[in-house]
Design a protein around this motif. Structure first.
Motif, PDB file in Angstrom:
ATOM      1  N   ARG A 190      -4.073  -3.207   5.897  1.00 59.33           N
ATOM      2  CA  ARG A 190      -3.564  -4.410   5.221  1.00 59.33           C
ATOM      3  C   ARG A 190      -2.684  -5.204   6.177  1.00 59.33           C
ATOM      4  NH1 ARG A 190      -2.028  -2.238  -0.882  1.00 59.33           N
ATOM      5  NH2 ARG A 190      -3.772  -0.774  -0.983  1.00 59.33           N
TER       6      ARG A 190
ATOM      7  N   PRO B 226      -2.552   1.111   4.198  1.00 61.46           N
ATOM      8  CA  PRO B 226      -1.423   0.213   4.485  1.00 61.46           C
ATOM      9  C   PRO B 226      -1.514  -0.436   5.869  1.00 61.46           C
ATOM     10  CG  PRO B 226      -0.630   2.331   3.673  1.00 61.46           C
ATOM     11  CD  PRO B 226      -2.113   2.430   3.754  1.00 61.46           C
TER      12      PRO B 226
ATOM     13  N   GLY C 277       0.781  -1.241   0.000  1.00 60.97           N
ATOM     14  CA  GLY C 277       0.000   0.000   0.000  1.00 60.97           C
ATOM     15  C   GLY C 277       0.805   1.279   0.000  1.00 60.97           C
TER      16      GLY C 277
END
Ligand SMILES: Nc1ncnc2c1ncn2[C@@H]1O[C@H](COP(=O)(O)OP(=O)(O)OP(=O)(O)O)[C@@H](O)[C@H]1O
Ligand SMILES: [Mg+2]
Lengths: 446, 257
Positions: free
Chosen positions: B75, B72, B49
């Motif tokens: 994730r 990010p 990301g």
């Protein structure tokens, strides 16, 4: 028609006359004369304006406009111990002088942990004690060089001060706390703390000078701190400025260093809407060393100004200065650091650094490190930076699952860590940890 | 577990990935090889990301969900881990503290108890054994002043702490001495389970002797131009990339002809 400035002056003049009447019985004649002279000097000078180079970025008009009343021991109700408890550093619980809204509070003070020979007293007591002459000398000397109006104003309202004497060869284990606390019981007060520290030769002590507030009152602290270090004396000095966010804080710290002495200052600036700290470290003898470090951390509506002078007058002295700034929201900071190396100050080693971290696009910092060197055999370095959090570092932390806020806080903490780590008093460190992380809404308890 | 379909991506307006498709199932190890600048790290960072890369076409599904719409940090908490080719130094933040915060963020996300510093210390000491990490590196600032090899080892330690479902290891072998390569590879093998998957980016067959891949892919100019079993890596080691570049060149001229 009277100008704004003149009007203000007469306002402090009438307050001054009232103040003089109020304390007439308590003070020695020389002090009364000294205050009178200071009032005249204050009026002659007037508050500084931004036309002056030294005040270019800091406009004190809000202080001039506000109508502050000098601290009075008649005003307000006495502070309750519960009120000050959170502001007492436990390490110094039994070695402290406490001032509430500018007035000395014997009830809240405690001297139990001080070794014999050490004198820690408020001015009224010290004026009549065996070291009255020493105190007088210090105060008179300061008056002789009070260049700016704020110092003169402090002297004009001199009454509630702290006098600390560490006799030669004595090391004081417990840190000594000078706590200046403001409560909402006495709004619009002008506190004029004066601190005189005499560390005789071969003595050692740690001093915590702390300004804190319960509540969010508007008031004005105008402090003057004078420290003299005898030969080989070692003084560690923490100044924690955590005033109310609506307060005004102007302070000057002056340290005179004897031969081979060591002065280690750490300033933490968190509070006040407008603050200005002037620092002067004077190497009066050879072979002395100083550390002048600090962290200022401000947010929306705050302005913090640090002006320092490290004056290398004699040879073989070493100075280290490391200031860091964290600016969030719509805030502003000023750092002006002068290092002056006189012609005779050979073998000077001077290092100065000022780093700033801007957490918002609306924050602004003006930093100006200045080196003036008139000796030829010296080692001097200085630098200043202004930066933001690094994108790659933020991504790295995010890639490990840290929420954006926590990642920002952690990096901000990392930026400040060098200064936090220097603090050897656990409860100040904890306070600072919390201040950094609370301001930024995070928790971190490693 | 991971499904990449016709992924195109640009950085600063320059097209780097030009149609990547790749499926990774749980329990599998995939190796991605390819010449310098072919886009391997770009692919790895896009999976994690990184905000500098823009996906212009295609999709990435992770456990059936659209990965590209997650931030990010989300994730990572969902189980994606990137071991950086160039791990970032974070001054003033202790390695142990950083890992505890990361660990607890994940625990919170999965509604599990957070660990306090003492509890975490034990866990960290135990995981450090996986990569034989020197305890002295825990109290130092994250990666600051670490040697190249120490940084790589620290990445795998973080993997051991976070136990991701999908780990993308970007040239974790480069910079490791011969012994360290063996230790770190052993560590990665210990972390393998039938439930997780690993994507290895590497230039060297040597690593693949230790961590044996199920599939090897060659990335060239932003495309996977060849896929095969572990023998493909041996072939590349022997022959280099020229023959693949030639093949690709011929195919492209055939298309444009
Ligand atoms: N942030 C960036 N800005 C500009 N160009 C970039 C950026 N990131 C990657 N690139 C370019 O994209 C291309 C692919 O880079 P990438 O790092 O993905 O290659 P790689 O396959 O990992 O190479 P290596 O084997 O050398 O690590 C290179 O030409 C690189 O210069
Ligand atoms: Mg790469």
């Amino acid at each position: 028609m009277m100008s704004q400035a003149t009007k203000e002056k007469s306002q402090y003049r009438s307050a001054f006359e009232e103040f003089a009447k109020q304390i007439a019985q308590g003070e020695p004649l020389w002090a009364a004369r000294l205050r009178e002279g200071a009032m005249d000097r204050f009026e002659a000078k007037g508050f500084p304006t931004t036309d002056l180079e030294d005040w270019k970025y800091t406009n004190v008009a809000p202080i001039v406009r506000a109508a502050f009343r000098p601290a009075s021991n008649k005003a307000g109700s006495p502070a309750q111990p519960e009120m000050i408890d959170p502001s007492i550093y436990t390490e110094a619980a039994r070695s402290r002088l406490v001032f509430v809204n500018g007035v000395y509070s014997p009830e809240l003070s405690s001297l139990e942990a001080l070794p014999a020979g050490v004198v820690l007293a408020d001015f009224a007591t010290a004026f009549t004690g065996e070291h009255a002459d020493l105190l007088r000398e210090s105060v008179e000397q300061n008056a002789a060089h009070d260049e700016d109006a704020f110092a003169a104003l402090n002297t004009a309202f001199l009454r509630d001060g702290a006098f600390l004497l560490i006799p030669k060869g004595v090391s004081v284990e417990a840190p000594i706390l000078l706590l200046f606390i403001s409560t909402s019981a006495d709004p619009d007060v002008l506190s004029s703390p004066r601190v005189v520290v005499v560390a005789e030769r071969d003595s050692a002590a740690t001093i915590i000078e702390s300004y804190s507030a319960s509540g969010d009152a508007v008031y004005f602290t105008n402090a003057v701190v004078d420290i003299s270090l005898g030969d080989n004396a070692r003084v560690t000095h923490y100044k924690v400025q955590d005033e109310s966010l609506r307060a005004f804080h102007v302070a000057s710290t002056r340290a005179e260093l004897g031969r081979g002495s060591a002065y280690n200052l750490t300033t933490i600036t968190l509070g006040a809407q407008l603050s200005r700290h002037g620092i002067e470290v004077l190497f009066e003898q050879e072979g002395a060393e100083c550390w002048v470090d600090g962290l200022y951390m401000v947010g929306t509506g705050q302005h913090a100004d640090t002006h320092s002078l490290i004056d290398h007058r004699k040879a073989h002295c070493t100075s280290h200065q490391n200031y860091k700034g964290i600016l969030d929201g719509k805030s502003r900071a000023v750092f002006n650091g002068r290092v002056f190396v006189h012609r005779d100050a050979q073998q000077t080693d001077a290092m100065q650094s000022n780093k700033n971290l801007l957490l918002s696009t609306e924050a602004r910092v003006d930093t100006k490190p200045q080196l003036e060197i008139y000796a030829d055999d010296v080692k001097c370095a200085h630098g200043a930076t202004v930066g933001q959090l690094e994108e790659e570092e933020l991504f790295y932390l995010a890639s490990r699952g840290l929420h954006a806020n926590l990642a920002r806080n952690l990096l901000t903490y990392g930026f400040a860590e060098e200064i936090v780590d220097k603090i050897k008093i656990g409860s100040i460190k904890a306070q600072l940890d919390e201040a950094i992380l609370n301001r930024l809404h995070a928790r971190l308890e490693a | 577990m991971l499904e990449i379909r016709d992924l195109h991506a640009t950085v600063e307006g320059k097209e780097i990935l030009r149609g990547i498709s790749l499926t990774v199932n749980k329990g599998e190890v995939h190796a991605i090889m390819g010449p310098n600048g072919s886009g391997k790290s770009t692919l790895a960072k896009i999976l994690a990301g990184h905000p500098a890369y823009e996906v212009t076409k295609g999709e990435v599904l992770f456990e059936g969900r659209n990965l590209l719409e997650l931030a990010p940090d989300e994730r990572a908490r969902e189980g994606i881990f990137l071991a950086f080719q160039y791990p970032v130094e974070v001054p003033g933040v202790s390695n142990a503290q950083f890992m505890r915060l990361a660990y607890n963020e994940k625990r919170k996300h999965h509604e599990e108890e957070e660990l306090d510093p003492l509890e975490f210390k034990d866990l960290l000491a135990e995981r450090a054994k996986v990569v034989e990490m020197d305890a002295g590196l825990m109290s130092r600032s994250v990666n600051e002043g670490f040697s190249g090899g120490e940084k790589k080892r620290n990445e795998i330690l973080q993997m051991a702490v976070l136990e991701p479902k999908l780990a993308v290891l970007d040239e974790t072998d480069s910079g490791l001495d011969i012994d360290a390569l063996r230790i770190v590879s052993d560590g990665v093998n210990q972390l393998r389970t039938p439930e997780n998957a690993i994507v290895l980016v590497t230039h060297y067959q040597r690593l693949l002797n230790y961590i044996v891949p199920d599939f090897v892919h060659v990335l060239y100019k932003g495309r996977i131009v060849r896929s095969g079993g572990k023998e493909l890596a041996l072939e590349l080691e022997a022959k280099g990339y020229d023959w693949i570049k030639d093949e690709v060149g011929n195919q492209q001229s055939a298309i444009s002809a």
